[in-house]
Structure formats: C-alpha cells, structure tokens
Motif scaffolding. Structure first.
Motif, PDB file in Angstrom:
ATOM      1  N   PRO A 140       1.045  -1.289   0.291  1.00  0.00           N
ATOM      2  CA  PRO A 140       0.049  -0.211  -0.054  1.00  0.00           C
ATOM      3  C   PRO A 140       0.777   1.403   0.191  1.00  0.00           C
ATOM      4  O   PRO A 140       0.405   2.246  -0.763  1.00  0.00           O
ATOM      5  N   TYR A 141       1.954   1.319   0.673  1.00  0.00           N
ATOM      6  CA  TYR A 141       2.992   2.213   0.621  1.00  0.00           C
ATOM      7  C   TYR A 141       3.409   2.814  -0.486  1.00  0.00           C
ATOM      8  O   TYR A 141       3.473   3.798  -1.313  1.00  0.00           O
TER       9      TYR A 141
ATOM     10  N   LEU B  49       2.259   1.839  -3.494  1.00  0.00           N
ATOM     11  CA  LEU B  49       1.113   2.297  -4.437  1.00  0.00           C
ATOM     12  C   LEU B  49       0.835   3.930  -4.048  1.00  0.00           C
ATOM     13  O   LEU B  49       0.685   4.686  -4.982  1.00  0.00           O
ATOM     14  N   TRP B  50       0.834   4.327  -3.065  1.00  0.00           N
ATOM     15  CA  TRP B  50       0.732   5.690  -2.536  1.00  0.00           C
ATOM     16  C   TRP B  50       1.930   6.451  -3.098  1.00  0.00           C
ATOM     17  O   TRP B  50       1.664   7.402  -3.859  1.00  0.00           O
ATOM     18  N   LEU B  51       3.029   5.958  -2.908  1.00  0.00           N
ATOM     19  CA  LEU B  51       4.198   6.489  -3.400  1.00  0.00           C
ATOM     20  C   LEU B  51       4.192   6.581  -4.931  1.00  0.00           C
ATOM     21  O   LEU B  51       4.532   7.576  -5.405  1.00  0.00           O
TER      22      LEU B  51
ATOM     23  N   ARG C 279       1.566   6.440  -6.936  1.00  0.00           N
ATOM     24  CA  ARG C 279       0.680   7.510  -7.305  1.00  0.00           C
ATOM     25  C   ARG C 279       1.189   9.014  -7.345  1.00  0.00           C
ATOM     26  O   ARG C 279       0.946   9.903  -8.079  1.00  0.00           O
ATOM     27  N   ARG C 280       1.989   9.341  -6.128  1.00  0.00           N
ATOM     28  CA  ARG C 280       2.504  10.694  -6.038  1.00  0.00           C
ATOM     29  C   ARG C 280       3.512  11.025  -6.866  1.00  0.00           C
ATOM     30  O   ARG C 280       3.633  12.263  -7.371  1.00  0.00           O
TER      31      ARG C 280
END
Length: 338
Positions: free
Chosen positions: A325-326, A328-330, A332-333
């Motif tokens: 999850p981290y 994927l967030w990174l 996306r960022r």
C-alpha cells in the motif's frame, strides 16, 4: 521528488536518542523471537541461555535452532535497507529499492540456477553468483528505464516491476522443474527465514561487512544526490563513485537474498521512514535505516510465527502486505512526473 539530501540536518539530539532506542527495541524483539516456538520459552530463560546459565535443552533449542533464524532476519533486513538507501541516493529516485529495480529478482534467479546446477559448490559461490545475477537484473532495468528526459521515477518502478516479474517467473519455472527434494530446499528464496541455520548465517555474514563499509560512502552519496553536474563541479569522479556505490548496494542485496530470499519492500520502507526521522544526510540516514530494516524483517518473521500457530506465514508475505500500500501511494504521488 528525488532522494536529495535534506540540508537542514535533523537535530543531533534526535539521532543520539533514536539510535540507542532502536537498538534496544531490536534486542528486545530478538528476545521475544527467541522465546517463540513449539516450546515457548520465557524471556528470563532466554536471557539465562544466552548468558550460558540456562539448562542444556533450552540452550540447545535457542542457540542451535532459533538464534540463527533471528540473526539471518536481522542481518538481511539491515542489508536490504542499506541497499535501498544507496540505490535511492545514486539514481536519485525515491522508488528505487532492491526488490523493485531487478536486483532481488536477478539475485534470486542466479542463486536458484547455481544451487541446481552446482549443488556441491562451496558456500561462498552462492553470494557471488547472486551478485552477478543482481547486477544483470539491475542493468536491464536501468538501461530500459533511461529515456530522453532522464530517469523517470515512475518509469523506473514500472519497468523494474516488469523485469522483476519476468525474472521471478523464470525462477519459479526452474524451481518447478527441479526435483522435489531440491525444490523444497529452495523454498527460502520466496522470502522466509524458516529453517535458517548456522551455515546460512556464515554465508551471509562476510557480506554484512559491507554495512559498516557503506558508511564510508555517506559523503559521496550526499554529493551524488545533487546531480551529475554539481557532483562533477565539486570534484567527484561521478562514474567511479556511482560504480562503487552501486556495487556495494547490489552486493548487500544479493547476499541478503541468499539468506532470506526477497523480503518485499524492506529496502523501500526503511529508508523512507529513516529519512522522515532524521533527514537525508546519509551519515545519519544509513545507520537508522539499517536498524529499521532489521526491526522490520525480524518483526515480520515474529508476527508470521505468532499469528496462526503452528502455521508460519513467511516474513516476505508480511513485509509485502505492509509495503505494497505504501508503494502504491508513493507511485501515485510520483505518477505526475513520469
């Protein structure tokens, strides 16, 4: 965002407090992990066994069976984390991580082929073979990721995932085609420290010397993080510095793979968490990331053993569940910079 150093250094007091605190937490977690197993051992008995005052049976269980597993988890976690810090500094990409840029997959495939092709090879040959495979995997990702605009973080990550998946599929194919007995012996390559013994510790330990050696690269990594032009202007021989740093990073990750397989995202999460705590100067970042990586890997193995006994969840699955999850967030960022 790049992995450029934070020139506003974290307060020295924070580093001075965090390092002993994390070391104490690692030792405490090690005592807890040593007590887990079919025969649970209270912490007091663990300490007595470690100091030579325990009974013979408890001492044999702890020192011969459980201690190697704890050491392999902590060592490989620290090695993955240090490798991630160096990779992120050299390629100036926050998404660089041994398991995301082909290093782990290349090392895993090479180790698998070597174990099957030359099962009687000396112990030192496995990390060396993994080192060669890791370099080839990283080189493929790096060359495929370079474009007219340089090295895009998102592009590097996506191509790294594609190359890693291809190498991983080849590794699985090789394992499936292997005889049953040999295939079971290769199970650790999927990301677990189950069955770690003293020979595995001695196989990884010489390469762990690269952990303190990586500290010697701290100032050079700070300079490289500013970019090629500034590094050259400051008198750095960029290609030589990059080659040395990448060799250390690849060597750390390759040896770690021969100890625990690929522990997903440890080389990504630990550097990022350390950077949040103490900033981007590598002299502070590296030791903190090593301790966090060791804690993450050992913690994942301990949770995996304690969650559904007597079943054991491989540490690699636990770290992947935390890290995905981290990531994927990174990703996306960073997507807007692709």
């Amino acid at each position: 965002m790049t992995a450029s150093p934070d020139r506003a250094p974290a307060p020295r007091r924070r580093v001075a407090v965090l390092l002993p605190l994390l070391l104490a937490a690692l030792l405490l977690l090690a005592v807890v992990a040593l007590g887990l197993g079919a025969v649970r051992t209270p912490p007091a008995d663990v300490l007595r066994a470690l100091t030579g005052a325990g009974d013979e049976l408890t001492s044999r269980i702890l020192l011969e069976l459980r201690l190697p597993r704890v050491l392999v988890a902590a060592l490989t976690g620290a090695m993955f984390a240090a490798s991630g810090v160096i990779l992120q500094g050299v390629v100036r990409n926050p998404l660089a991580s041994p398991d995301l840029v082909g290093v782990g997959a290349g090392a895993g495939l090479a180790a698998t082929v070597l174990l099957l092709a030359a099962p009687a090879a000396p112990a030192w040959a496995l990390p060396v073979g993994a080192f060669v495979g890791a370099w080839l995997g990283f080189a493929a990702v790096y060359l495929l990721s370079r474009g007219p605009g340089g090295l895009s973080p998102a592009r590097l990550a996506l191509i790294g995932i594609a190359v890693g998946s291809a190498l991983g599929a080849m590794q699985q194919l090789v394992i499936v085609r292997a005889p049953d007995g040999v295939a079971s012996a290769l199970a650790f390559l999927v990301g677990t420290v189950y069955g770690a013994d003293w020979p595995r510790v001695t196989r990884v330990l010489p390469w762990a010397a690269l952990l303190p050696a990586s500290m010697l690269l701290a100032r050079r990594l700070d300079v490289l993080s500013f970019g090629e032009d500034i590094a050259t202007a400051l008198g750095t021989r960029v290609n030589v510095a990059r080659g040395v740093a990448l060799s250390v990073a690849v060597g750390l990750a390759a040896a770690a793979v021969t100890g625990s397989g690929i522990l997903g995202f440890v080389g990504l999460i630990a550097p990022h968490l350390a950077r949040l705590l103490v900033g981007g100067l590598h002299a502070r970042l590296l030791p903190l990331a090593m301790l966090l990586g060791a804690l993450l890997a050992l913690g994942a193995d301990t949770v995996g053993r304690a969650l559904l006994p007597p079943l054991e969840i491989p540490a690699g699955i636990v770290t992947t569940l935390i890290g995905a999850p981290y990531f994927l967030w990174l990703l996306r960022r960073q997507g807007g910079k692709a």
